[in-house]
Write an enzyme that holds these catalytic residues in place. Structure first.
Site, mmCIF file in Angstrom:
data_model
loop_
_atom_site.group_PDB
_atom_site.id
_atom_site.type_symbol
_atom_site.label_atom_id
_atom_site.label_comp_id
_atom_site.label_asym_id
_atom_site.label_seq_id
_atom_site.Cartn_x
_atom_site.Cartn_y
_atom_site.Cartn_z
ATOM 1 N N TRP A 1 0.830 -1.208 0.000
ATOM 2 C CA TRP A 1 0.000 0.000 0.000
ATOM 3 C C TRP A 1 0.861 1.252 0.000
ATOM 4 O O TRP A 1 0.478 2.273 -0.577
ATOM 5 C CB TRP A 1 -0.958 -0.036 1.184
ATOM 6 C CG TRP A 1 -1.700 -1.336 1.236
ATOM 7 C CD1 TRP A 1 -1.791 -2.204 2.282
ATOM 8 C CD2 TRP A 1 -2.419 -1.955 0.154
ATOM 9 N NE1 TRP A 1 -2.519 -3.311 1.939
ATOM 10 C CE2 TRP A 1 -2.915 -3.185 0.630
ATOM 11 C CE3 TRP A 1 -2.687 -1.600 -1.168
ATOM 12 C CZ2 TRP A 1 -3.659 -4.055 -0.158
ATOM 13 C CZ3 TRP A 1 -3.421 -2.468 -1.967
ATOM 14 C CH2 TRP A 1 -3.905 -3.672 -1.456
ATOM 15 N N ASP A 2 2.019 1.193 0.630
ATOM 16 C CA ASP A 2 2.966 2.303 0.513
ATOM 17 C C ASP A 2 3.359 2.522 -0.941
ATOM 18 O O ASP A 2 3.436 3.661 -1.430
ATOM 19 C CB ASP A 2 4.222 2.015 1.333
ATOM 20 C CG ASP A 2 4.069 2.365 2.797
ATOM 21 O OD1 ASP A 2 3.275 3.259 3.118
ATOM 22 O OD2 ASP A 2 4.746 1.737 3.627
#
Length: 408
Positions: A164-165
C-alpha cells in the site's frame, strides 16, 4: 533536467516509503525534487537495511536517488521560513509540495496560499480522517493476511512488501502531475489529501475482493502458494530448485499440457471429473489433481532443463531465487538490463541502482543518480533559487539553521 517533467520543481518533506517513492518517481521523470531534512537526518535516515561497512541506510539512499538536499532546522522559525519561501518560489514549474508530514500548521493550505496562490500540495495521511495508520497496520485491516499463506484467520500471514505504501506513492506522483496539468489549464492550485488506507481499500475493491465478501457473503480462505481462480503452483526440481508455474490463460494451459506430455492424462481426468479443464475456474478447483500430473515431470529434471523446455514451449513460469541468487544469475537484475547502472553512492560505494522503469521507443532513458548527502545542495538552493547572498548563507550555517553532512 532530463525527462518529461524537467520543467517541474517539487519540494519534498517526507519519511519512510510512500512520499519518498512519489518523489523518486517524479525525479526519475526529470523533475527537480528538493527534499528538506533536519540536521542529522529525519525519522528514516538510519532505517534498515544498513551498509555493513559504514552503517548508512540502504533504504534511505535507495528511495532518494537523484534528489537534491536542503538540510535545515525546521524546529526553528527561520528554518520554516526558508522551506515556505522555497515552496512558494516563482516559476511556472514551482509551487509544488509533496509531503507526509500531515497536519503541520506551518505547511497548512492557507499559509502556503498566502505566499503563492497557485500552490499545489499533495499530503499523504494514514486514514482519511487524518488519524494515524501505516502499511503494516492497514494490510491486516483489509483482510489479505487471512487469505495469504495457509494459516487463515487463526494464523494470518503478513506480506513483506509494503504494497500500500508503493501503490500510494505512485498514486501521489500521478496526483501531483495531474494537478500541474490542471493548473496549466486553469491557473488554479490544488490541495490533495491521499490516505494510505483509502488506497488499500480502493485497490481491494477494484480487484473484486470487497464485492466477493459483500455479494457472495463469504470470506476467501487461504490457498498457500496456489494462484487463486486458475492453476498456479510451485514445484521442486530434481536439483533442489523450485519453480512457479502459472496457467491462467488457455494458451498457457495448452503449453503446459504439451510440454509435460500429459494431454491424454488430462483428457482422462476431465472425463472422470465431468468438467473441462480449459475453464480456468475448473483448473483452480481441481488444482491438486492437475499438480499430481505435472509434478513428476518437473521432479525428474534439473532447473536448466525445465527452463529450456518451458521457454521453448511458451509456458508461463519463473524460478524461486533469493535476492543474492537473482544478482548472481538473473540478467534482469544486472546492468544487462538498461534500467540498471552502477552508481557511486556516498557512504556506501559502488552499488547497483535502478533508474526509471519506463522504456521509450527512442531508448532515451536517464541513468540513475545517487542519493545526496544531507545539505549537499544548500548553497545552490539558497543562493540560486532563493537569491540569498553568500554572507547571509554563511550566517545560516553559523547559527545552525542550515547544516551540511560530511561525506564519508
Amino acid at each position: 533536467m532530463f525527462g518529461p517533467l524537467g520543467h517541474l520543481r517539487v519540494v519534498e518533506g517526507s519519511a519512510f516509503v510512500a512520499a519518498p517513492l512519489a518523489g523518486l518517481t517524479l525525479a526519475q521523470a526529470g523533475a527537480d525534487v528538493i527534499r528538506f531534512d533536519p540536521p542529522g537526518g529525519g525519522l528514516d535516515y538510519r532505517r534498515w537495511p544498513l551498509a555493513a561497512a559504514s552503517g548508512r541506510s540502504l533504504f534511505w539512499t535507495g528511495l532518494n536517488k537523484g534528489k537534491r538536499s536542503l538540510c535545515v532546522d525546521i524546529r526553528r522559525p527561520e528554518g520554516r521560513e526558508i522551506v515556505q519561501t522555497l515552496i512558494a518560489a516563482p516559476g511556472d514549474g514551482g509551487g509544488l509540495l509533496l509531503t507526509n508530514f500531515a497536519g503541520l500548521p506551518w505547511l497548512a493550505d492557507d499559509v502556503l496560499q498566502a505566499r503563492r496562490v497557485d500552490v499545489i500540495k499533495v499530503e499523504i495521511t494514514g486514514n482519511h480522517d487524518g488519524s494515524n495508520a501505516v502499511d503494516y497496520t492497514i494490510n491486516p485491516a483489509v483482510g489479505l493476511p487471512a487469505m495469504t499463506g495457509s494459516g487463515g484467520r487463526e494464523a494470518p500471514t503478513n506480506h513483506v512488501l509494503p504494497a500500500w505504501d508503493v501503490a500510494c506513492g505512485l498514486s501521489a506522483a500521478f496526483g501531483l502531475v495531474s494537478a500541474t496539468i490542471e493548473r496549466m489549464r486553469t491557473g488554479q492550485g490544488k490541495s490533495i489529501r491521499l490516505a494510505l488506507s483509502d488506497v488499500a481499500f480502493a485497490t481491494v475493491g477494484h480487484l473484486g475482493i470487497l464485492a466477493e465478501a459483500s455479494v457472495n457473503g463469504v470470506d476467501r480462505g487461504p490457498s498457500g502458494n496456489d494462484l487463486y481462480g486458475a492453476f498456479g503452483r510451485d514445484f521442486p526440481t530434481a536439483d533442489g530448485e523450485r519453480v512457479m508455474i502459472v496457467a491462467l490463460t488457455s494458451k498457457q494451459w495448452k503449453a503446459l499440457v504439451e510440454v509435460c506430455g500429459i494431454a491424454q492424462a488430462v483428457q482422462d481426468l476431465e472425463a472422470q471429473l465431468g468438467v473441462s479443464l480449459r475453464d480456468e475456474g475448473a483448473r483452480y478447483i481441481h488444482r491438486d489433481a492437475i499438480a499430481g500430473l505435472v509434478a513428476p515431470w518437473i521432479a525428474a529434471r534439473n532447473l536448466p532443463d525445465v527452463a529450456s523446455a518451458f521457454d521453448a514451449a511458451g509456458v508461463s513460469w519463473g524460478p524461486y531465487q533469493t535476492v543474492r541468487q537473482a544478482l548472481e544469475r538473473d540478467p534482469r537484475a544486472s546492468v544487462a538490463n538498461p534500467m540498471f547502472a552502477m552508481v557511486d553512492q556516498p557512504g556506501v560505494g559502488p552499488v547497483l541502482a535502478a533508474g526509471s522503469p519506463f522504456a521509450t521507443t527512442d531508448g532515451d532513458r536517464a541513468p540513475p543518480r545517487p542519493a545526496p548527502i544531507l545539505g549537499a545542495d544548500n548553497d545552490a538552493i539558497l543562493g540560486d533559487l532563493l537569491g540569498l547572498p553568500s554572507g547571509a548563507i554563511g550566517k545560516l550555517y553559523e547559527t545552525g539553521i542550515v547544516a551540511r553532512e560530511e561525506a564519508d
